[in-house]
Design a protein around this motif. Structure first.
Motif, PDB file in Angstrom:
ATOM      1  N   ALA A  60       0.650  -1.756   0.240  1.00  0.00           N
ATOM      2  CA  ALA A  60       0.045   0.079  -0.008  1.00  0.00           C
ATOM      3  C   ALA A  60       0.604   1.283  -0.066  1.00  0.00           C
ATOM      4  N   GLY A  61       2.011   1.088   0.334  1.00  0.00           N
ATOM      5  CA  GLY A  61       2.925   2.035   1.429  1.00  0.00           C
ATOM      6  C   GLY A  61       2.643   2.732  -0.739  1.00  0.00           C
ATOM      7  N   LEU A  62       4.149   1.507  -0.926  1.00  0.00           N
ATOM      8  CA  LEU A  62       4.212   1.782  -2.637  1.00  0.00           C
ATOM      9  C   LEU A  62       3.437   2.206  -3.668  1.00  0.00           C
ATOM     10  N   ALA A  63       1.890   1.962  -2.982  1.00  0.00           N
ATOM     11  CA  ALA A  63       1.138   1.867  -4.271  1.00  0.00           C
ATOM     12  C   ALA A  63       0.769   3.312  -3.545  1.00  0.00           C
ATOM     13  N   ALA A  64       0.978   4.132  -2.896  1.00  0.00           N
ATOM     14  CA  ALA A  64       0.748   5.313  -3.084  1.00  0.00           C
ATOM     15  C   ALA A  64       1.465   6.304  -3.754  1.00  0.00           C
ATOM     16  N   GLY A  65       2.391   5.915  -4.408  1.00  0.00           N
ATOM     17  CA  GLY A  65       2.891   6.258  -5.395  1.00  0.00           C
ATOM     18  C   GLY A  65       2.630   6.537  -6.686  1.00  0.00           C
ATOM     19  N   ALA A  66       1.914   4.921  -6.330  1.00  0.00           N
ATOM     20  CA  ALA A  66       1.489   5.149  -7.994  1.00  0.00           C
ATOM     21  C   ALA A  66      -0.020   5.417  -8.682  1.00  0.00           C
ATOM     22  N   THR A  67       0.172   6.233  -9.912  1.00  0.00           N
ATOM     23  CA  THR A  67      -0.794   6.759 -10.183  1.00  0.00           C
ATOM     24  C   THR A  67      -1.434   6.806 -11.590  1.00  0.00           C
ATOM     25  N   ALA A  68      -2.723   6.758 -11.855  1.00  0.00           N
ATOM     26  CA  ALA A  68      -3.443   6.772 -13.163  1.00  0.00           C
ATOM     27  C   ALA A  68      -3.660   7.601 -14.210  1.00  0.00           C
ATOM     28  N   GLY A  69      -2.709   8.723 -13.818  1.00  0.00           N
ATOM     29  CA  GLY A  69      -3.141   9.336 -15.083  1.00  0.00           C
ATOM     30  C   GLY A  69      -1.869  10.929 -14.824  1.00  0.00           C
ATOM     31  N   MET A 105      -7.525  21.986 -12.517  1.00  0.00           N
ATOM     32  CA  MET A 105      -7.235  21.007 -11.777  1.00  0.00           C
ATOM     33  C   MET A 105      -6.821  19.701 -13.089  1.00  0.00           C
ATOM     34  N   CYS A 106      -5.838  18.492 -12.045  1.00  0.00           N
ATOM     35  CA  CYS A 106      -6.013  17.324 -12.276  1.00  0.00           C
ATOM     36  C   CYS A 106      -6.600  16.433 -11.858  1.00  0.00           C
ATOM     37  N   TRP A 107      -6.944  15.522 -11.464  1.00  0.00           N
ATOM     38  CA  TRP A 107      -7.459  14.014 -10.570  1.00  0.00           C
ATOM     39  C   TRP A 107      -6.437  12.761 -11.020  1.00  0.00           C
ATOM     40  N   ARG A 108      -6.259  12.168  -9.858  1.00  0.00           N
ATOM     41  CA  ARG A 108      -6.214  10.446 -10.096  1.00  0.00           C
ATOM     42  C   ARG A 108      -6.593  10.395  -9.197  1.00  0.00           C
ATOM     43  N   HIS A 109      -6.008   8.847  -9.185  1.00  0.00           N
ATOM     44  CA  HIS A 109      -7.311   7.572  -7.564  1.00  0.00           C
ATOM     45  C   HIS A 109      -6.033   6.938  -7.274  1.00  0.00           C
ATOM     46  N   GLU A 110      -6.078   6.962  -6.216  1.00  0.00           N
ATOM     47  CA  GLU A 110      -5.547   5.971  -5.170  1.00  0.00           C
ATOM     48  C   GLU A 110      -6.417   5.157  -4.277  1.00  0.00           C
ATOM     49  N   ALA A 111      -5.537   3.720  -4.273  1.00  0.00           N
ATOM     50  CA  ALA A 111      -6.362   2.796  -3.433  1.00  0.00           C
ATOM     51  C   ALA A 111      -6.692   3.234  -1.626  1.00  0.00           C
TER      52      ALA A 111
END
Length: 440
Positions: free
Chosen positions: A20-29, A65-71
């Motif tokens: 999850a910590g790694l996923a905090a840096g993963a982005t949808a865009g 603005m920009c948007w993205r989603h995190e788990a």
């Protein structure tokens, strides 16, 4: 006990949290979650068209603005700019704005939940029906749970506009005689998503007004948890016929994390204002009210008091009157829960640190020597060069018969009000444009 947390049991392994910590840096865009944006002149949001929101409201104001989603955090808005009528370029307001925790302790001491970091709030993103986004657009969001490579597409982000009633009203009576009514109806850009966590459904919304005000709210709806209808424990409010079933009372302590970037710089300063009323002296007509300003130069855990407020001041930008631009924190109704260290204060100002992303149960890997996993542990007297603002708003949910079924939405949140961002009301009619300051 919550046993239906989006279909998963509450327990998490150390590996899951690391992922999850790694996923905090993963982005949808829109780019990495934890990298501090570089100071730059305000311009078009730095994201692809699929992740860009741009809305020109009927009164002439444009929000971008920009948007993205995190788990965990769910929807995150970044690179937020505001361009009212009369401004030749966008004014940068925020580098990022997101939920930082929903902490839910129960009154009987039996349960306590961190809905973002323990139950992967973002993974519970719900599909929106067409009727839930009237006049707007529902965007498709790719949701990936960090313990799996599987993804699912969710029609989960609504962008639309809403009327809010009067932006202003003034009956002008000039000295030369006659009168004229000036009135304007306000318009908002509304951005929101819905996340399901067990029996609750949370509506996370951002409202961007045409006058530069931003409202951040969370509304809880869905259902009361039926496994909590337990009269035997002596706690809770009677639900249903007689007193055979009681719904346990609990708190929703919602945290937001705001990374300001006023005028393209992350080096804003924090100021605290306090006003004190002194009784009238003999011969004095009324009591005096003296306001003092305190520059907050070190990390701070702050508490709201009568006639106390804070503002974030731009390090570089001024309006056309030569006044530094700023945004004021305007708290909403708050039932502060004092049962945990991180819930004891209304606002925290911390020096930016890329591993400090969640107000409690922060799962990210931090450098050796870093203190604690909650925001209260990060206030250590460090100098505020790049301040991050954490806002805590609590709601004590004492259930009622009307909460079933479904449960009406109960809202909690706060606002950011522009203070000297523009030299005048950005919606001022053209014929009043010279009415700035003292009228001779």
């Amino acid at each position: 006990m919550r046993v239906n947390r989006v279909g998963r049991a509450p327990g998490r392994t150390a590996l899951a949290l690391a992922l999850a910590g790694l996923a905090a840096g993963a982005t949808a865009g829109a780019g990495p979650a934890v990298a501090q944006p570089k100071a730059a002149p305000a311009a078009a949001p730095d994201c692809s068209a699929a992740y860009r929101i741009e809305q020109k409201l009927s009164n002439g104001t444009t929000w971008r603005m920009c948007w993205r989603h995190e788990a965990m955090a769910g929807m995150i808005l970044e690179d937020i700019t505001y361009q009212p009528p009369g401004e030749t370029k966008p004014i940068k307001v925020l580098n990022s704005a997101k939920l930082a925790q929903i902490h839910v302790p129960y009154d009987d001491g039996s349960e306590e939940f961190d809905d973002l970091t323990s139950y992967y709030f973002g993974d519970g993103l719900e599909n929106l029906a067409a009727g839930e986004c009237p006049g707007g657009t529902i965007r498709t969001v790719k949701v990936r749970f960090p313990e799996s490579t599987d993804t699912r597409n969710v029609k989960g982000l609504c962008t639309t506009t809403r009327s809010r009633g009067h932006a202003y009203r003034m009956l002008n009576q000039p000295l030369t005689g006659g009168q004229k009514l000036y009135q304007k109806q306000g318009k908002d850009l509304l951005v929101y998503a819905v996340n399901k966590v067990s029996w609750y459904e949370y509506i996370t919304e951002w409202r961007f007004q045409d006058d530069g005000t931003i409202h951040m709210n969370v509304g809880a709806t869905g259902s009361l948890a039926p496994q909590d209808y337990d009269a035997a424990d002596g706690q809770g409010w009677p639900i249903g016929k007689g007193a055979a079933a009681k719904a346990l009372s609990h708190n929703h302590n919602v945290f937001w994390r705001l990374n300001f970037g006023l005028d393209g710089s992350s080096k804003g300063r924090i100021e605290q204002y306090d006003s004190k009323i002194t009784p009238a002296a003999p011969g004095q007509r009324t009591p005096t009210n003296k306001t003092t300003r305190t520059k907050v130069t070190k990390e701070l855990a702050g508490d709201a008091k009568n006639m106390r407020w804070w503002r974030v001041v731009s390090a570089t930008g001024k309006n056309k009157d030569g006044h530094p631009r700023s945004y004021e924190l305007v708290p909403g109704a708050n039932a502060k829960y004092t049962g945990r260290g991180y819930t004891k204060h209304d606002v925290y100002f911390t020096q930016y640190n890329k591993c400090e992303q969640y107000a409690s149960n922060n799962p990210l890997s931090c450098p050796a020597g870093h203190t604690g996993k909650s925001v209260d542990k990060w206030v250590n007297g460090e100098t505020l060069k790049n301040p991050v603002v954490w806002v805590n708003v609590g709601f004590h949910h004492v259930a009622r018969d009307e909460d079933q079924q479904p449960m009406p939405v109960h809202w909690q949140g706060f606002s950011l009000a522009p203070r000297d961002v523009t030299a005048m009301n950005p919606l001022t009619p053209a014929e009043l444009a010279d009415a700035n300051g003292r009228l001779d």
